[in-house]
Design an enzyme around this catalytic site. Structure first.
Site, PDB file in Angstrom:
ATOM      1  CG  ASP A   7      -1.677   1.263   1.414  1.00 17.27           C
ATOM      2  OD1 ASP A   7      -2.443   1.611   0.504  1.00 17.27           O
ATOM      3  OD2 ASP A   7      -1.506   1.917   2.460  1.00 17.27           O
ATOM      4  CG  ASP A   9      -1.578   7.405  -0.026  1.00 16.27           C
ATOM      5  OD1 ASP A   9      -0.667   8.197  -0.284  1.00 16.27           O
ATOM      6  OD2 ASP A   9      -2.422   7.038  -0.867  1.00 16.27           O
ATOM      7  CG  ASP A 166      -1.873   2.482   6.348  1.00 21.67           C
ATOM      8  OD1 ASP A 166      -2.402   3.485   6.860  1.00 21.67           O
ATOM      9  OD2 ASP A 166      -2.067   2.141   5.172  1.00 21.67           O
TER      10      ASP A 166
END
Length: 225
Positions: A7, A9, A166
């Site tokens: 991922d 961001d 995240d």
């Protein structure tokens, strides 16, 4: 052979402050002057288009969602090119995997233009050349589409992929894709979210706790199976 899908961001780079500020500016322009970080944080891990669609309905904004997206992307790109920081331990991990020849991709809910701006601005574009945006698939996270497309482009089976995430929607998407997950929760206090229960490796303290060496050791152990 293990392939690693990152991922972007909040995982590779600390871009959430830029997303919040660009979203705040866009909403303010359309009559919503008090959009807070707390409100923004509820959408971390969800694609920008989907987020704006929800907010447009919530605040009865008449402007088409496509125009809102264009406005936020323009504001975000202005910030992303100069203000985005790579998490140091993440850069260390990416560089090490690149040196070893590990197949890697970025799979993100951001637009392609935003992804490219961040990768170019941080120098990660030289290391991560396979990129998939949620714009290119039918459904964003928590649907598995973006990760499955990344695996397809890498020529990898989903079972041989590890997702690095995240946010809870991303962890759910990894599981739905049949992929292992390394989780580094971005927001304080979300490590207990059930979405992270199936993570093969969890850093409950988030980026301050994340270690490139520990992550690499875990990946090496999976590779050796």
């Amino acid at each position: 052979m293990i392939s690693v899908i990152f991922d972007l961001d909040g995982t590779l780079v600390d871009s959430e402050p830029n997303y919040y500020e660009s979203g705040r500016r866009t909403l303010e322009r359309h009559g919503v002057p008090d959009f807070t970080w707390e409100q923004h944080s509820r959408f971390i891990g969800i694609g920008t288009l989907e987020t704006l669609g929800i907010l447009r309905e919530r605040y009865a904004i008449r402007t088409p969602v496509e125009q809102l997206l264009a406005e936020q992307n323009a504001a975000y790109l202005e910030l992303a090119r100069t203000r985005t920081e790579v998490f140091p331990q993440m850069r260390k991990l990416v560089e090490r995997l690149h040196t070893e020849g590990t197949a890697m991709a970025v799979a993100s809910g951001s637009s392609l233009e935003a992804i490219d701006a961040v990768l170019a601005g941080t120098g990660l574009d030289a290391l991560l050349t396979t990129v998939v945006s949620a714009e290119e698939v039918a459904h964003g996270k928590p649907a598995p589409d973006v990760f499955l497309e990344a695996a397809r482009r890498l020529g990898a089976e989903p079972a041989d992929c590890v997702v690095v995430e995240d946010a809870a929607p991303g962890a759910r998407a990894a599981r739905a894709a049949g992929m292992a997950c390394m989780a580094i929760p971005y927001a304080p206090g979300i490590a207990g979210d059930p979405a992270f229960a199936s993570a093969g490796l969890l850093f409950p303290g988030g980026q301050p706790e994340f270690s490139a060496d520990a992550a690499h050791e875990w990946l090496a152990a999976r590779r050796a199976r």
